[in-house]
Design an enzyme around this catalytic site. Structure first.
Site, PDB file in Angstrom:
ATOM      1  N   GLY A   2      28.907 -16.687 -14.785  1.00 55.27           N
ATOM      2  CA  GLY A   2      30.009 -17.428 -13.870  1.00 55.27           C
ATOM      3  C   GLY A   2      31.183 -17.532 -14.598  1.00 55.27           C
ATOM      4  O   GLY A   2      32.108 -18.042 -14.190  1.00 55.27           O
ATOM      5  N   CYS A  48      26.373  -3.653  16.603  1.00 53.44           N
ATOM      6  CA  CYS A  48      27.017  -2.430  16.282  1.00 53.44           C
ATOM      7  C   CYS A  48      26.905  -1.457  17.399  1.00 53.44           C
ATOM      8  O   CYS A  48      26.058  -1.125  17.813  1.00 53.44           O
ATOM      9  CB  CYS A  48      26.405  -1.756  15.001  1.00 53.44           C
ATOM     10  N   CYS A 107      29.434  -1.150  12.286  1.00 51.68           N
ATOM     11  CA  CYS A 107      29.097  -1.771  10.763  1.00 51.68           C
ATOM     12  C   CYS A 107      30.049  -1.445  10.021  1.00 51.68           C
ATOM     13  O   CYS A 107      30.625  -0.246  10.049  1.00 51.68           O
ATOM     14  CB  CYS A 107      27.626  -0.946  10.491  1.00 51.68           C
ATOM     15  N   CYS A 162      24.682   1.910   8.519  1.00 53.32           N
ATOM     16  CA  CYS A 162      24.936   2.330   9.867  1.00 53.32           C
ATOM     17  C   CYS A 162      24.446   3.749  10.066  1.00 53.32           C
ATOM     18  O   CYS A 162      23.477   4.107  11.036  1.00 53.32           O
ATOM     19  CB  CYS A 162      26.627   2.332  10.095  1.00 53.32           C
ATOM     20  N   CYS A 180      24.938   1.871  15.583  1.00 49.35           N
ATOM     21  CA  CYS A 180      23.591   2.021  15.305  1.00 49.35           C
ATOM     22  C   CYS A 180      22.950   0.932  16.108  1.00 49.35           C
ATOM     23  O   CYS A 180      21.837   0.492  15.821  1.00 49.35           O
ATOM     24  CB  CYS A 180      23.468   1.918  14.063  1.00 49.35           C
TER      25      CYS A 180
END
Lengths: 368, 293, 206
Positions: B33, B242, B267, B273, B245
């Protein structure tokens, strides 16, 4: 029916072809040669070399041709090439007092030893379009004083002030090697070597505006042009196996030394201080703007109040590079629809929650 | 197949520059980080267009790698195509659109929906790495704040959001605390993806070229979004699935179909997808015939 | 034999035969090792290693050091190591351990107190050194428990041939985080990473 966008590669290749056609323009007009750009667009070439951090008039001209004259794009091309070059040697500092001078003026004195030398300058031209240039290949009047147009070993005006003790003496930094921001990230507080390198590569327009702002009271520092000189200097390296300096190139540079007032303090007498600018080629607007900003960035070390943008080291140095700035501004053209979708989601939800408590204003706004 | 470009080193960068970036990457992994400054180079692509991610990928990539490049979750967005092509020309490595097949995934703005596995490396392109930048524009100050873990200002900002809007008004680039120590910007990915950083099996590397910073989240690292007990962190969800899909749990792009308010949602992760459609899933906008093609 | 001639001559022993590919492989091994503390990672992009160095240690030094990385070499190394390294990488050798960005020690040799190495500062912890350990061993006897980033829950490890006193010092440095040392332990053709973020608990017996 929606079909996800496909064929990015074909679209990109076609865009490249369109750009190439655009660059060439009307094919019935003869194509520019790189030599023509180098010789006849030297102002553009000089800027690209300076901000591209590479003294190579041919490559700068090539970059301009490839970028169809777009300066910032050409600077970027040159930088991206420069970064792939090996570092073969480190030159000695150039000696501008030994410059073969094409132009040299001081506005601080009426006359100076060696004289004022106007040289090739736009100053005192009347900015009237010269329609004679529309017709090509006109006969050119040769300069009246061609033989005397360059002189060597003119004393630096600043040295005259220094001899009298009127200007603060500048000494080289104690560290052996100056900071190099092409290899190390800039960190703050930044010393003057790092600042000058950053300013030398900085966008001319940005420096011009900042320098101008100091003249209008945003960090005023009372500048006089101590001296501007343009001309050729030799670049020397000392190969370890030889042990003595050899001249590897002559380069054209413009140097500006500004003389600025310094009120003095309890411990120091009033004196003049210096702002310094240096650029490749005949580039005195850049060198002057750099000198103004160099001086204003010295505010903190000289104990002056830091109140104006041009005095703020971190602000100036972080935003001066046009390759960085142009990239980041223009990255907004890239798709951001995922983040925008997240934002849409949030704004709709917040509006719905506001709508639940105060239904009317939201409906009214939605109808606008 | 794109021909390898002559005259350039493998992966464009010279070896000296790669070593410098590699050393920065190792420090970034050792201090999760923390933003390691590095001598970012000019690349042949503009700053802001992924030069940080590109430099990290160039320093990491080898001939055994399989590279996937996505932008907004999709392999076929123009900048993803451009960056993939750059590495094809500069390395000749295998590329893929399949998340599962990739060893390196360079991304902008998304974490793939398909869970990443051990051994994979996800490389984020980062525009502004400093999470405190909007609160304090000065690098000299933010460095001190990180040194002292002085993150109160960020908590105050989030709390002010809640008191003004009833919730945290940060939809992407949500601030996270890495390994309980460093505040980090999440690249910017949408809030939806933020939980995927936490305890991810893959190594996550972040490159900010213009800002000259590299940071990292090693695999299996604790990464928590900043939140409050009474206002816990939450992610986006959609009232629909979606259209292609039928996935009800992926990040959806909103597609404007006409100027009459017509919309559909699909998606954002094109590989995810496509995988679902190949497995026989279908959304409301897909006819069975299209699924089989 | 050719190897005898090499050892006898003044010529430095070879380094990478394919620097670009071998550097990348060695780097990826270290990246993996520091990302997954305690996990032995294969790191042998070239052979044979010179001057009695572990394959992994030789490769790591060649891959990561150069003119910009002062290196300190501890006691117990073949005198040829520093010449070999300087010849191939240009890394300047320093006498003061605190000035080095890379330090090389023997697992079973003497090591100065760990706080004599560069540990970085709170504002710039990345200047903490990388300590490369030569001659580490993957012993089976559990001596420590490691936790932290890169470790799913915890990992039981041996001492890698380093003394208990070494690990006690390493443990004591955890309170300095983000300052600290990053350890890379060469064990033949394998490398084990122990970044400063790893929290160590020594078994009672150790």
């Amino acid at each position: 029916m929606y079909v996800a966008v496909k064929g990015g590669e074909a679209a990109i290749e076609n865009a490249h072809r369109l750009l190439a056609a655009d660059r060439r323009g009307d094919p019935s007009v003869p194509e520019l040669s790189v030599a023509q750009i180098r010789e006849q667009m030297s102002g553009a070439v000089d800027r690209v070399m300076t901000e591209g951090s590479l003294y190579d008039p041919d490559l700068a001209a090539l970059a301009l041709k490839q970028a169809r004259g777009d300066q910032v794009e050409a600077i970027f091309l040159l930088r991206a090439y420069r970064t792939t070059l090996p570092r073969l040697a480190v030159s000695a500092p150039i000696e501008t007092s030994r410059m073969s001078v094409h132009r040299r003026i001081s506005s601080a004195f009426k006359d100076v030893p060696g004289g004022q030398l106007l040289g090739p300058t736009f100053d005192y031209t009347h900015r009237l379009l010269d329609f004679a240039l529309l017709a090509q290949a006109g006969p050119m009047a040769s300069p009246a004083v061609a033989g005397e147009a360059s002189r060597r070993d003119l004393p630096q005006v600043m040295d005259l002030l220094q001899a009298e003790g009127l200007i603060a003496v500048e000494t080289a930094t104690k560290s052996a090697a100056p900071f190099d921001l092409t290899r190390e990230p800039l960190t703050f507080p930044a010393a003057r070597d790092a600042r000058l390198q950053n300013l030398a590569r900085a966008d001319e327009g940005f420096l011009l505006a900042l320098g101008y702002s100091t003249q209008r009271g945003y960090g005023r520092n009372h500048p006089f042009v101590g001296e501007i000189r343009s001309g050729t200097v030799s670049v020397e390296i000392t190969p370890p196996e030889l042990g003595f300096a050899i001249d590897i190139a002559d380069i054209l540079v413009t140097e500006c030394q500004m003389v600025n007032q310094f009120a003095g303090s309890k411990t120091e007498k009033p004196t003049f201080t210096r702002g310094y600018g240096l650029a490749f080629g005949m580039a005195e607007r850049k060198a002057m703007a750099m000198a103004l900003v160099d001086r204003s960035l010295r505010a903190e070390e000289l104990g002056e109040d830091v109140t104006a943008p041009a005095q703020d080291i971190e602000f100036v140095l972080s935003h001066s590079d046009n390759v960085e700035a142009s990239g980041f501004v223009q990255h907004l053209k890239l798709p951001h629809h995922v983040d925008f979708q997240a934002e849409l989601h949030l704004v709709r939800r917040m509006r719905a929650e506001v709508g639940a408590t105060t239904a009317e204003p939201v409906i009214a706004e939605a109808a606008q | 197949m794109t021909a390898l470009l002559d005259g350039y080193n493998f992966a464009f960068l010279d070896e000296q520059t790669k070593r410098m970036i590699r050393r920065a990457l190792l420090k970034a992994v050792a201090i999760p980080g923390y933003q390691v400054p590095f001598g970012s180079r000019e690349m042949p692509l503009p700053y802001g267009w992924g030069t940080g991610g590109i430099q990290v990928t160039a320093a990491v990539i080898g001939l055994d790698d399989t590279l996937k490049v996505i932008d907004q979750g999709a392999d076929d967005t123009t900048n993803a195509v451009s960056i993939r092509r750059f590495f094809q020309r500069m390395t000749g490595v295998r590329t893929t659109v399949k998340t599962r097949e990739a060893t390196l995934i360079q991304t902008r703005h998304r974490v793939p929906e398909t869970p990443l596995r051990e051994g994979q490396i996800l490389i984020y392109q980062v525009p502004i790495p400093e999470p405190l930048r909007w609160l304090e524009p000065r690098e000299t100050e933010t460095r001190k704040m990180h040194a002292l873990s002085e993150y109160g200002a960020m908590h105050v900002k989030l709390y002010e959001d809640i008191s003004r809007h009833g919730q945290v008004s940060t939809a992407y680039d949500y601030p996270v605390l890495v390994n309980g120590r460093y505040l980090m910007r999440s690249s910017p990915i949408p809030k939806f993806d933020t939980p995927k950083i936490h305890m991810c099996a893959a190594l996550q590397l972040f490159g900010a070229g213009r800002e000259k910073r590299i940071f990292a989240v090693p695999p299996y690292t604790d990464v928590r979004p900043l939140d409050f007990e009474d206002h816990p962190f939450s992610v986006e969800s959609w009232p629909t699935s979606c259209a292609l899909c039928g996935s009800a749990d992926s990040f959806l792009d909103e597609i404007v179909l006409d100027d009459q308010g017509g919309r559909m949602f699909v998606c954002s992760d094109t590989d995810y997808c496509a995988d679902r459609r190949a497995a026989g899933h279908a959304g409301p906008a897909t006819t069975p015939a299209e699924v089989t093609t | 034999m050719a190897s005898m001639d090499l050892a006898m001559s003044q010529e430095p022993q070879p380094g990478f035969t394919e620097p670009v590919a071998q550097s990348q492989k060695a780097f990826r091994a270290v990246l993996e090792a520091l990302s997954r503390p305690g996990l032995p990672v294969a790191c042998a992009p070239f052979a044979p290693a010179p001057h009695g160095l572990d394959l992994s240690v030789a490769a790591i030094l060649l891959a990561l050091t150069d003119l910009e990385t002062p290196i300190w070499i501890g006691p117990g190394f073949d005198g040829g190591v520093s010449d070999w390294l300087h010849f191939h990488t240009g890394a300047p050798l320093v006498a003061d351990a605190g000035q080095a960005s890379f330090a090389l020690i023997q697992a079973d040799g003497a090591c100065p107190p760990l706080d004599s190495f560069a540990l970085g500062s709170d504002e710039g912890p990345e200047t903490g050194a990388m300590l490369v350990v030569q001659g580490g061993r993957l012993d089976t006897q559990a001596a420590m428990t490691w936790r932290g980033p890169g470790i799913r829950d915890r990992v039981e490890t041996g001492s890698f041939g380093l003394a208990a006193a070494f690990w006690r010092q390493r443990h004591a440095q955890e309170g300095l985080f983000p300052r600290g040392l990053d350890l890379v332990i060469g064990c033949g053709a394998l490398v084990v990473g122990c970044p400063r973020s790893t929290r160590i608990k020594l078994s009672e017996s150790a």
